[in-house]
Design an enzyme around this catalytic site. Structure first.
Site, mmCIF file in Angstrom:
data_model
loop_
_atom_site.group_PDB
_atom_site.id
_atom_site.type_symbol
_atom_site.label_atom_id
_atom_site.label_comp_id
_atom_site.label_asym_id
_atom_site.label_seq_id
_atom_site.Cartn_x
_atom_site.Cartn_y
_atom_site.Cartn_z
ATOM 1 N N HIS A 1 0.795 -1.231 0.000
ATOM 2 C CA HIS A 1 0.000 0.000 0.000
ATOM 3 C C HIS A 1 0.828 1.283 0.000
ATOM 4 C CE1 HIS A 1 1.085 -0.081 4.242
ATOM 5 N NE2 HIS A 1 0.772 1.199 4.277
HETATM 6 C C1 UD1 Z 1 -1.783 5.954 5.407
HETATM 7 C C2 UD1 Z 1 -0.445 6.488 5.903
HETATM 8 C C3 UD1 Z 1 0.592 5.382 5.809
HETATM 9 C C4 UD1 Z 1 0.125 4.132 6.523
HETATM 10 C C5 UD1 Z 1 -1.236 3.711 6.019
HETATM 11 C C6 UD1 Z 1 -1.759 2.559 6.821
HETATM 12 C C7 UD1 Z 1 -0.013 8.885 5.508
HETATM 13 C C8 UD1 Z 1 0.699 9.861 4.668
HETATM 14 N N1 UD1 Z 1 0.010 7.607 5.082
HETATM 15 O O1 UD1 Z 1 -1.627 5.626 4.040
HETATM 16 O O2 UD1 Z 1 1.797 5.817 6.408
HETATM 17 O O3 UD1 Z 1 1.070 3.118 6.292
HETATM 18 O O4 UD1 Z 1 -2.152 4.807 6.149
HETATM 19 O O5 UD1 Z 1 -2.693 1.815 6.115
HETATM 20 O O6 UD1 Z 1 -0.565 9.238 6.511
HETATM 21 N N2 UD1 Z 1 -8.982 5.042 1.318
HETATM 22 C C9 UD1 Z 1 -10.244 4.482 1.296
HETATM 23 N N3 UD1 Z 1 -10.838 4.196 2.492
HETATM 24 C C10 UD1 Z 1 -10.254 4.447 3.694
HETATM 25 C C11 UD1 Z 1 -8.985 5.030 3.700
HETATM 26 C C12 UD1 Z 1 -8.352 5.326 2.497
HETATM 27 O O7 UD1 Z 1 -10.805 4.246 0.244
HETATM 28 O O8 UD1 Z 1 -10.861 4.147 4.743
HETATM 29 C C13 UD1 Z 1 -8.313 5.324 0.011
HETATM 30 C C14 UD1 Z 1 -8.658 6.697 -0.545
HETATM 31 O O9 UD1 Z 1 -8.711 6.585 -1.929
HETATM 32 C C15 UD1 Z 1 -7.431 7.513 -0.158
HETATM 33 C C16 UD1 Z 1 -6.306 6.496 -0.225
HETATM 34 O O10 UD1 Z 1 -6.893 5.267 0.204
HETATM 35 O O11 UD1 Z 1 -7.194 8.601 -1.003
HETATM 36 C C17 UD1 Z 1 -5.124 6.825 0.645
HETATM 37 O O12 UD1 Z 1 -5.504 7.014 2.001
HETATM 38 P P1 UD1 Z 1 -4.593 7.884 2.989
HETATM 39 O O13 UD1 Z 1 -5.136 7.837 4.365
HETATM 40 O O14 UD1 Z 1 -4.318 9.199 2.423
HETATM 41 O O15 UD1 Z 1 -3.218 7.119 2.964
HETATM 42 P P2 UD1 Z 1 -2.888 5.574 3.082
HETATM 43 O O16 UD1 Z 1 -2.353 5.122 1.768
HETATM 44 O O17 UD1 Z 1 -4.017 4.842 3.683
HETATM 45 N N1 UDP Z 2 -3.676 -5.562 8.822
HETATM 46 C C1 UDP Z 2 -4.986 -5.985 9.018
HETATM 47 N N2 UDP Z 2 -5.715 -6.376 7.924
HETATM 48 C C2 UDP Z 2 -5.188 -6.369 6.674
HETATM 49 C C3 UDP Z 2 -3.857 -5.927 6.482
HETATM 50 C C4 UDP Z 2 -3.127 -5.532 7.579
HETATM 51 O O1 UDP Z 2 -5.480 -6.015 10.153
HETATM 52 O O2 UDP Z 2 -5.897 -6.737 5.730
HETATM 53 C C5 UDP Z 2 -2.901 -5.098 9.996
HETATM 54 C C6 UDP Z 2 -1.571 -5.765 10.188
HETATM 55 O O3 UDP Z 2 -1.727 -6.924 10.970
HETATM 56 C C7 UDP Z 2 -0.752 -4.682 10.872
HETATM 57 C C8 UDP Z 2 -1.372 -3.393 10.368
HETATM 58 O O4 UDP Z 2 -2.610 -3.733 9.778
HETATM 59 O O5 UDP Z 2 -0.911 -4.735 12.284
HETATM 60 C C9 UDP Z 2 -0.465 -2.745 9.374
HETATM 61 O O6 UDP Z 2 -1.144 -1.697 8.760
HETATM 62 P P1 UDP Z 2 -0.704 -1.104 7.366
HETATM 63 O O7 UDP Z 2 0.062 -2.127 6.622
HETATM 64 O O8 UDP Z 2 -1.922 -0.559 6.744
HETATM 65 O O9 UDP Z 2 0.196 0.141 7.770
HETATM 66 P P2 UDP Z 2 1.731 0.336 8.175
HETATM 67 O O10 UDP Z 2 2.045 -0.591 9.285
HETATM 68 O O11 UDP Z 2 2.558 0.095 6.956
HETATM 69 O O12 UDP Z 2 1.789 1.759 8.560
#
Ligand code: UD1
Ligand code: UDP
Length: 392
Positions: free
Chosen positions: A207
């Site tokens: 992601h």
């Molecule tokens: C964010 C964090 C990242 C973290 C990740 C965990 C920042 C800059 N990034 O990335 O460090 O590893 O969360 O998962 O803060 N979206 C949905 N539904 C949701 C949330 C997001 O559809 O509930 C989609 C939207 O299209 C959105 C995109 O995901 O634009 C990105 O979401 P965003 O929260 O900006 O960043 P993440 O990639 O989730």
């Molecule tokens: N995770 C989850 N469901 C999923 C994928 C990940 O519960 O389908 C959990 C995973 O066990 C870990 C956390 O989400 O604890 C990691 O989140 P993510 O990879 O979104 O973010 P990051 O750790 O890279 O910030």
């Protein structure tokens, strides 16, 4: 004791703050839980509250998706109001998301002590928004809860005073210890449902912005997964960000051989992780969990801010070259028995980080963090009362 404000807004933050909230509850410490709403889909947010028994937030700022500036600014506006109303003793946030940087900035501007959980991680790659966020949060934080000694050293090298660096372990280890036995059956049931064999499939999560926003890197990763799918079952609970990009770029064909699932709840994901033969990921939390569970790991990045996980090559960095990914995934699958039989003390923690963090916060209540320094005591001559007569 004034309340502690706990701020979270994304999937990993609930999972990693849950052990801290659990101890706040246990010790009956008053806290105010703010959810920024950066993640908002049921399977990216509420499912974790339900599964992990985390109490509902006191407020949801409901900021949702947007540019970095939009998200950060909206969280700051909402949080400023909360801090005015609640007048907390500390703000606590975990990790490196936009929610965290907004919490750090707002705290500093409101002169409220900010405690950063998972302080000191560094990838040394400024193309990652996470690296910028965590560096800003650490520059502002009054208290640094470093998960490991290496993270603490990064802070020391950056000039953070040692007095307020606490090496506490990573709260993800608390979570894994708490839930791993309970997820064994959940995992087995899920395997049955998906027709997967225990220790005989690859689990994928991807992601990161640097992988999903770059079409070449995303295509390379998907080509590799498609290749891997010829050799072994590949299961991929896909992050909404990645699904959106795959559709925009028309890359769905590479997912044909892959079991694509919706994002899973924590118990389901941990259940799948513990029975995987190999995990391919660019997630921070997943690298920590797979290391803790001794699941052979291939990280789809060129760096990791979690270098401890590369100990014994449990985690190998493949970057995004398709051949390299497939090669390392094959090597890691072959090393399965070797990795499972390793014995070592987990450098990421012992499962007691949440307890240590809450204890430290209680002890630090009386500390004054915002004071004008007494410059008359500075060693620099310029601030001393000086007679210039000898210069005449
Ligand atoms: C964010 C964090 C990242 C973290 C990740 C965990 C920042 C800059 N990034 O990335 O460090 O590893 O969360 O998962 O803060 N979206 C949905 N539904 C949701 C949330 C997001 O559809 O509930 C989609 C939207 O299209 C959105 C995109 O995901 O634009 C990105 O979401 P965003 O929260 O900006 O960043 P993440 O990639 O989730
Ligand atoms: N995770 C989850 N469901 C999923 C994928 C990940 O519960 O389908 C959990 C995973 O066990 C870990 C956390 O989400 O604890 C990691 O989140 P993510 O990879 O979104 O973010 P990051 O750790 O890279 O910030």
């Amino acid at each position: 004791m004034r309340p502690i404000v706990v701020v979270a807004g994304t999937r990993p933050e609930i999972i990693k703050l849950a052990p801290i909230i659990e101890h706040l509850e246990r010790l009956k410490i008053e806290y105010f839980f703010v959810w920024s709403g950066q993640h908002y889909d049921y399977e990216m947010s509420r499912v974790f509250f339900e599964e992990l028994g985390v109490p509902k937030p006191h407020i949801d700022l409901d900021v949702r998706s947007g540019s970095h500036a939009e998200q950060t600014a909206k969280i700051m506006l909402g949080l400023e109001k909360v801090l005015k109303d609640v007048n907390p003793s500390f703000v606590v946030a975990e990790g490196d998301t936009n929610t965290v940087v907004a919490a750090a900035l707002t705290s500093a501007k409101m002169q409220t002590p900010f405690a950063h959980v998972e302080a000191g991680l560094r990838s040394y790659s400024n193309i990652m928004p996470e690296e910028i966020n965590r560096k800003i949060a650490d520059a502002i934080a009054n208290i640094h809860f470093a998960p490991t000694k290496l993270a603490a050293l990064n802070l020391v090298f950056e000039g953070v005073p040692r007095k307020h660096i606490y090496v506490v372990g990573n709260t993800i280890v608390d979570a894994v210890h708490k839930w791993r036995d309970k997820t064994e059956n959940t995992g087995l049931e899920l395997l049955k449902e998906l027709g997967l064999a225990k220790y005989n499939y690859a689990l994928v999560t991807v992601h990161r912005a640097e992988n999903t926003d770059d079409p070449d890197r995303l295509s390379s990763i998907l080509i590799a997964l498609n290749e891997l799918g010829k050799k072994v079952d590949v299961v991929y609970p896909i992050h909404p960000r990645t699904l959106k990009r795959v559709r925009e770029l028309g890359l769905e064909k590479y997912l044909d051989r892959i079991r694509v699932l919706k994002p899973l709840g924590y118990l389901e994901f941990l259940g799948l992780l513990m029975y995987a033969r190999v995990v391919l990921t660019d997630s921070g939390g997943v690298q920590e969990e797979s290391f803790t569970l001794k699941v052979p790991t291939v990280t789809l990045r060129y760096n990791t801010e979690r270098p401890e996980t590369t100990l014994f090559d449990i985690n190998m960095l493949a970057g995004t070259d398709p051949n390299r990914i497939v090669e390392l995934a094959s090597i890691q699958m072959q090393r399965f028995d070797e990795i499972k039989s390793l014995k070592f003390d987990n450098p990421l923690g012992d499962g007691k980080a949440g307890k240590r963090i809450v204890k430290a916060l209680i002890e630090l209540q009386a500390e004054k963090f915002f004071m004008d320094p007494d410059l008359s005591k500075t060693p620099f001559a310029i601030y001393r009362p000086v007679s210039y007569t000898h210069l005449r």
